[in-house]
Design a protein around this motif. Structure first.
Motif, PDB file in Angstrom:
ATOM      1  N   UNK A 462       0.831  -1.205   0.000  1.00  0.00           N
ATOM      2  CA  UNK A 462       0.000   0.000   0.000  1.00  0.00           C
ATOM      3  C   UNK A 462       0.865   1.254   0.000  1.00  0.00           C
ATOM      4  N   UNK A 463       1.919   1.281   0.787  1.00  0.00           N
ATOM      5  CA  UNK A 463       2.793   2.449   0.833  1.00  0.00           C
ATOM      6  C   UNK A 463       3.498   2.664  -0.502  1.00  0.00           C
ATOM      7  N   UNK A 464       3.814   1.578  -1.196  1.00  0.00           N
ATOM      8  CA  UNK A 464       4.399   1.715  -2.535  1.00  0.00           C
ATOM      9  C   UNK A 464       3.393   2.349  -3.490  1.00  0.00           C
ATOM     10  N   UNK A 465       2.133   1.955  -3.364  1.00  0.00           N
ATOM     11  CA  UNK A 465       1.083   2.548  -4.189  1.00  0.00           C
ATOM     12  C   UNK A 465       0.957   4.047  -3.912  1.00  0.00           C
ATOM     13  N   UNK A 466       0.966   4.425  -2.649  1.00  0.00           N
ATOM     14  CA  UNK A 466       0.871   5.843  -2.289  1.00  0.00           C
ATOM     15  C   UNK A 466       2.055   6.622  -2.860  1.00  0.00           C
ATOM     16  N   UNK A 467       3.221   6.057  -2.791  1.00  0.00           N
ATOM     17  CA  UNK A 467       4.397   6.728  -3.346  1.00  0.00           C
ATOM     18  C   UNK A 467       4.270   6.909  -4.857  1.00  0.00           C
ATOM     19  N   UNK A 468       3.673   5.924  -5.533  1.00  0.00           N
ATOM     20  CA  UNK A 468       3.461   6.056  -6.976  1.00  0.00           C
ATOM     21  C   UNK A 468       2.523   7.228  -7.272  1.00  0.00           C
ATOM     22  N   UNK A 469       1.476   7.381  -6.446  1.00  0.00           N
ATOM     23  CA  UNK A 469       0.556   8.501  -6.638  1.00  0.00           C
ATOM     24  C   UNK A 469       1.261   9.830  -6.385  1.00  0.00           C
ATOM     25  N   UNK A 470       2.052   9.887  -5.344  1.00  0.00           N
ATOM     26  CA  UNK A 470       2.796  11.118  -5.039  1.00  0.00           C
ATOM     27  C   UNK A 470       3.723  11.466  -6.191  1.00  0.00           C
ATOM     28  N   UNK A 471       4.454  10.463  -6.677  1.00  0.00           N
ATOM     29  CA  UNK A 471       5.412  10.706  -7.766  1.00  0.00           C
ATOM     30  C   UNK A 471       4.688  11.187  -9.021  1.00  0.00           C
ATOM     31  N   UNK A 482       3.605  24.882 -11.424  1.00  0.00           N
ATOM     32  CA  UNK A 482       3.388  25.461 -10.093  1.00  0.00           C
ATOM     33  C   UNK A 482       4.723  25.786  -9.438  1.00  0.00           C
ATOM     34  N   UNK A 483       4.701  26.713  -8.514  1.00  0.00           N
ATOM     35  CA  UNK A 483       5.932  27.144  -7.857  1.00  0.00           C
ATOM     36  C   UNK A 483       6.178  26.424  -6.536  1.00  0.00           C
ATOM     37  N   UNK A 484       5.126  26.123  -5.810  1.00  0.00           N
ATOM     38  CA  UNK A 484       5.225  25.413  -4.537  1.00  0.00           C
ATOM     39  C   UNK A 484       4.308  24.201  -4.610  1.00  0.00           C
ATOM     40  N   UNK A 485       4.858  23.028  -4.305  1.00  0.00           N
ATOM     41  CA  UNK A 485       4.142  21.780  -4.496  1.00  0.00           C
ATOM     42  C   UNK A 485       3.527  21.275  -3.190  1.00  0.00           C
ATOM     43  N   UNK A 486       2.654  20.289  -3.335  1.00  0.00           N
ATOM     44  CA  UNK A 486       2.145  19.502  -2.207  1.00  0.00           C
ATOM     45  C   UNK A 486       2.263  18.035  -2.593  1.00  0.00           C
ATOM     46  N   UNK A 487       2.206  17.152  -1.615  1.00  0.00           N
ATOM     47  CA  UNK A 487       2.354  15.731  -1.965  1.00  0.00           C
ATOM     48  C   UNK A 487       1.025  15.096  -2.349  1.00  0.00           C
ATOM     49  N   UNK A 488      -0.103  15.740  -2.048  1.00  0.00           N
ATOM     50  CA  UNK A 488      -1.395  15.305  -2.557  1.00  0.00           C
ATOM     51  C   UNK A 488      -2.316  14.623  -1.572  1.00  0.00           C
ATOM     52  N   UNK A 489      -1.775  14.176  -0.436  1.00  0.00           N
ATOM     53  CA  UNK A 489      -2.581  13.604   0.653  1.00  0.00           C
ATOM     54  C   UNK A 489      -3.363  12.354   0.240  1.00  0.00           C
ATOM     55  N   UNK A 546       9.429  15.602  -1.253  1.00  0.00           N
ATOM     56  CA  UNK A 546      10.484  16.603  -1.393  1.00  0.00           C
ATOM     57  C   UNK A 546      11.715  16.027  -2.098  1.00  0.00           C
ATOM     58  N   UNK A 547      11.948  14.727  -1.949  1.00  0.00           N
ATOM     59  CA  UNK A 547      13.111  14.099  -2.595  1.00  0.00           C
ATOM     60  C   UNK A 547      12.956  14.022  -4.108  1.00  0.00           C
ATOM     61  N   UNK A 548      11.741  14.233  -4.623  1.00  0.00           N
ATOM     62  CA  UNK A 548      11.476  14.086  -6.055  1.00  0.00           C
ATOM     63  C   UNK A 548      11.600  15.389  -6.835  1.00  0.00           C
ATOM     64  N   UNK A 549      11.812  16.515  -6.153  1.00  0.00           N
ATOM     65  CA  UNK A 549      11.796  17.810  -6.830  1.00  0.00           C
ATOM     66  C   UNK A 549      12.693  18.801  -6.114  1.00  0.00           C
ATOM     67  N   UNK A 550      13.142  19.779  -6.871  1.00  0.00           N
ATOM     68  CA  UNK A 550      13.899  20.883  -6.262  1.00  0.00           C
ATOM     69  C   UNK A 550      12.965  22.006  -5.822  1.00  0.00           C
ATOM     70  N   UNK A 551      11.695  21.944  -6.249  1.00  0.00           N
ATOM     71  CA  UNK A 551      10.713  22.931  -5.802  1.00  0.00           C
ATOM     72  C   UNK A 551      10.346  22.634  -4.346  1.00  0.00           C
ATOM     73  N   UNK A 552       9.989  23.660  -3.574  1.00  0.00           N
ATOM     74  CA  UNK A 552       9.578  23.403  -2.186  1.00  0.00           C
ATOM     75  C   UNK A 552       8.261  22.631  -2.132  1.00  0.00           C
TER      76      UNK A 552
END
Length: 764
Positions: A462-471, A482-489, A546-552
């Motif tokens: 399940x956590x791998x699935x969530x990470x895929x959605x975040x990515x 966008x200038x400032x990102x969110x992980x999507x919840x 945050x590890x996937x982007x240089x944007x905040x």
């Protein structure tokens, strides 16, 4: 005539949310209008039959709705804004829902909270059309109940003054003319009810518990004199709730046959009024004795003592026992809660159980107190067992709250100094773009969560699935620009439930749903015990994003006051104490995010304003502890960590000092449906910190055009400096579809670039 029982309103959604499912099927086009209306009727009649079987003497009819009771009242009077197609007569269902939800051609009507509850109503717009009675909805509801169930119901109508005061589109000087337009329509409704043989009608006037002026009360007196003259033989129960009435002597002398008072939330003042000023001998008193807004079992011996005090002043034959408000605000029944800890379950009462409590108390009057001993003892024992439990007696938590005077509740440096550090480090462009937090919770995401909860998926999978959605959504945000990102919840079911599941002191129901707005139902957590931090709750997903982007990437936390206000809260200690417990727990989470390298942390407080008391005299005390709770959560971070918050629309001029006192670096406010009103308030009240005014409405499926968003931004820039203005949707995007979300955000970014280019090219 002996003492009677009454109900003020029943939950619409059904035991298994049948109402919600029918609505959404109709909107999706999978349920034809005739079948939809048939299902609505079946649900409505089932609710009435349940109340009949429970022995309620005065059963409300007309409290049921296909969306919202204020919207129903507006369309009953033909108050359809001209941006919607309407040629008079009964308002078509398509137009009705377009007013509530918007369409591709027209923005929806504004939506806001019903007094200080978690229910949203559609704000009527007055001014576009002259009010006219399109159909007598209360009369139709009465006839239906009588003909199909043999129930001579009590029609429920939003009272004229509450309806007018909660509407928009007019200025105070137009109020007398508006009253002269609306009162004849109410008179016609009441005359037709009287002619039909209706015994009692319930006119809801909760506005009478707010801070009215003497002149306003005189207006109410004028209105009710006119109503009485129109239908002199119809009994009117003037119903108030949520607090004590402001002008008790004036209210009890109105030309009505009954007055309903809240003896739960307004017990102190209402009881003092009753014992010192008395109660008219020619009126019925509706005693709101069972809490219609919370889910705790009544302490029946205490309620019995209260009732004996009241009935020593008002004879039993002129008394109705009833909930303190409509039961709209609580779940339907406790019967399906098979997984709750018995310690907690025994202390709960939902709508059906509250009606049972009314009947137990009624039985005490009709059959003698001995007939109620068993139920009285059961309620007392259940509440006592919970009070003595270890979960309500966590010494460490009690000591932390008691020692709050030693807790640091201020940032290290003032905003001006923090802002310089943050600008130098983050180097954001002018008019930075971002979102509020959540991205679409697709069917795939919801199904994945269910598979994990059922044990069909391992936690690792399940956590791998969530990470895929975040990515995936980090890439989408990169592509959109966008200038400032969110992980999507994507790992969160609900912005309050998620945190409640990870903090001590919370428990959850299986089927404890309540209506929030339209078909949107929520299952509020139950804060039954002391709240305590256990372990980091959001760090893993934020750190990964945050590890996937240089944007905040913003870390996302729900604030302490919103968790409080969107939960069912224990009632054995003050709400302030509970808020401080939550704040101290969340403080650990903020510090954990900062330690993980997250330097933008959004602590959402959309419910801060809605928790304010209805009386202005109580605002200062509430705001003091609410602001302190927020600052306890956020104040321990370094200067270069930027604290964001999000709030739903509030009367900015009433609230600006408290917004400043939060000391958040950036605040976003849900304003798209009332953007112009908030912008105009900035002409009177300067605001020096950074702020995002929602530039499009996420509650509607329509995609805003670039031109529309440019116009919204430019209106904001009339009163805000470009350097303090953030660009964002007005709320989270959890309920929206993927394609419409991406299209809307692309238009938002495009519009921002257009305005940004204009601003930079205009600079010398």
């Amino acid at each position: 005539m002996s003492i009677k029982s009454s109900n003020l309103g029943y939950p619409r959604i059904g035991e298994n949310r049948e109402w919600k499912k029918a609505l959404e099927a109709f909107w999706a086009g999978t349920l034809e209008e005739s079948n939809f209306l048939q299902q609505m009727e079946q649900i409505r009649l089932h609710h009435l039959q349940k109340q009949k079987e429970k022995g309620i003497d005065y059963i409300p009819v007309g409290d049921f709705t296909c969306y919202d009771h204020m919207l129903d009242t507006a369309v009953m009077f033909g108050l359809v804004p001209k941006r919607f197609p309407y040629e008079g007569g009964v308002v078509p269902l398509q137009t009705y829902f377009a007013m509530a939800r918007g369409s591709q051609e027209a923005i929806a009507c504004e939506m806001t909270k019903w007094f200080n509850t978690n229910y949203h109503y559609i704000v009527p717009e007055i001014g576009d059309r002259t009010p006219t009675l399109t159909e007598n909805k209360p009369l139709l509801a009465y006839r239906e109940a009588k003909e199909k169930l043999g129930i001579k119901g009590k029609p429920v109508i939003v009272g004229p003054y509450t309806f007018i005061k909660l509407s928009k589109g007019y200025v105070p000087a137009q109020l007398p003319a508006l009253i002269l337009q609306l009162v004849p329509l109410y008179q016609q409704i009441l005359r037709e009810l009287e002619q039909e043989g209706v015994e009692w009608v319930q006119l809801d006037e909760p506005i009478l518990v707010s801070s009215l002026s003497k002149e306003e009360m005189e207006t109410v007196s004028y209105i009710y004199k006119q109503l009485h003259e129109a239908a002199p033989h119809l009994n009117i129960m003037l119903q108030t709730y949520f607090d004590s009435v402001e002008f008790y002597p004036d209210v009890i002398n109105l030309p009505v046959q009954g007055i309903g008072l809240d003896f739960v939330h307004g017990i102190g003042q209402n009881l003092r009024y009753l014992t010192t000023c008395g109660f008219p001998e020619d009126k019925v008193l509706g005693i709101g004795v069972v809490d219609g807004r919370n889910i705790w079992r009544s302490h029946l011996p205490h309620k019995w003592k209260l009732l004996r005090t009241i009935t020593s002043a008002v004879p039993e034959d002129r008394v109705w026992l009833q909930p303190s408000s409509s039961l709209l605000h609580v779940p339907v029944s406790i019967n399906q809660e098979t997984q709750l800890d018995p310690l907690v379950k025994e202390a709960l009462a939902f709508a059906d159980e509250k009606l049972d409590e009314i009947q137990v108390l009624l039985n005490g009057f009709r059959s003698g107190e001995n007939a109620t001993i068993e139920e009285f003892t059961r309620s007392q024992t259940a509440l006592s067992n919970l009070a003595q439990s270890p979960e309500r007696n966590r010494l460490k938590v009690h000591e932390s709250v008691a020692n709050l005077g030693h807790q640091h509740a201020e940032r290290q440096s003032p905003f001006v100094q923090r802002r310089k550090k943050q600008q130098q480090e983050k180097k954001l462009p002018l008019l930075p773009t971002t979102t509020i937090g959540s991205f679409p919770q697709t069917l795939e995401v919801r199904q994945a969560r269910q598979k994990w909860r059922k044990g069909e998926w391992t936690t690792e999978f399940y956590e791998e699935f969530i990470q895929e959605q975040i990515e995936k959504w980090i890439k989408i945000q990169e592509e959109i620009g966008l200038d400032v990102f969110v992980h999507g919840e994507f790992e969160r079911t609900d912005m309050v439930e998620f945190f409640g599941e990870k903090l001590a002191g919370f428990t959850f129901t299986k089927n404890g749903w309540v209506q929030s707005y339209g078909s949107r139902c929520v299952k509020p957590p139950i804060i039954y015990a002391d709240v305590e931090f256990l372990e980091p709750m959001t760090v893993k997903e934020s750190e990964f994003a945050q590890s996937l982007t240089t944007k905040p990437v913003k870390g996302m936390i729900t604030g302490p006051v919103t968790i409080l206000n969107w939960s069912f809260v224990r009632d054995d200690i003050s709400r302030k104490q509970v808020a401080y417990q939550i704040a101290l727990a969340l403080r650990h989470e903020v510090e954990a995010l900062e330690a993980a390298g997250i330097q933008m942390i959004q602590v959402d407080e959309p419910a801060l304003r809605e928790g304010m008391p209805l009386k202005k005299s109580a605002w200062e005390n509430y705001l003091n502890w609410a602001v302190k709770a927020f600052r306890l959560t956020t104040s321990s971070v370094q200067d270069n960590t930027q604290i964001h918050t999000h709030m739903c629309y509030c009367e900015f001029h009433d609230f600006i000092d408290s917004i400043r006192d939060l000391d958040a670096d950036v605040i976003s406010i849900e304003t798209s449906r009332s953007h112009g009103e908030l912008v105009s308030s900035f002409h009177e009240h300067a605001y020096e910190k950074e702020i995002g005014l929602g530039v499009y409405d996420i509650h509607s499926s329509r995609i805003p055009s670039v031109e529309e968003i440019v116009s919204m931004i430019e209106r904001g820039l009339q009163v805000l400096e470009p350097a303090q203005f953030w660009i964002n949707p007005d709320c989270g995007l959890k309920t929206r579809g993927k394609e419409e979300t991406i299209a809307s955000l692309r238009n938002m970014v495009t519009a921002t670039l257009i305005v940004r280019d204009r601003l930079t090219s205009a600079q010398p």
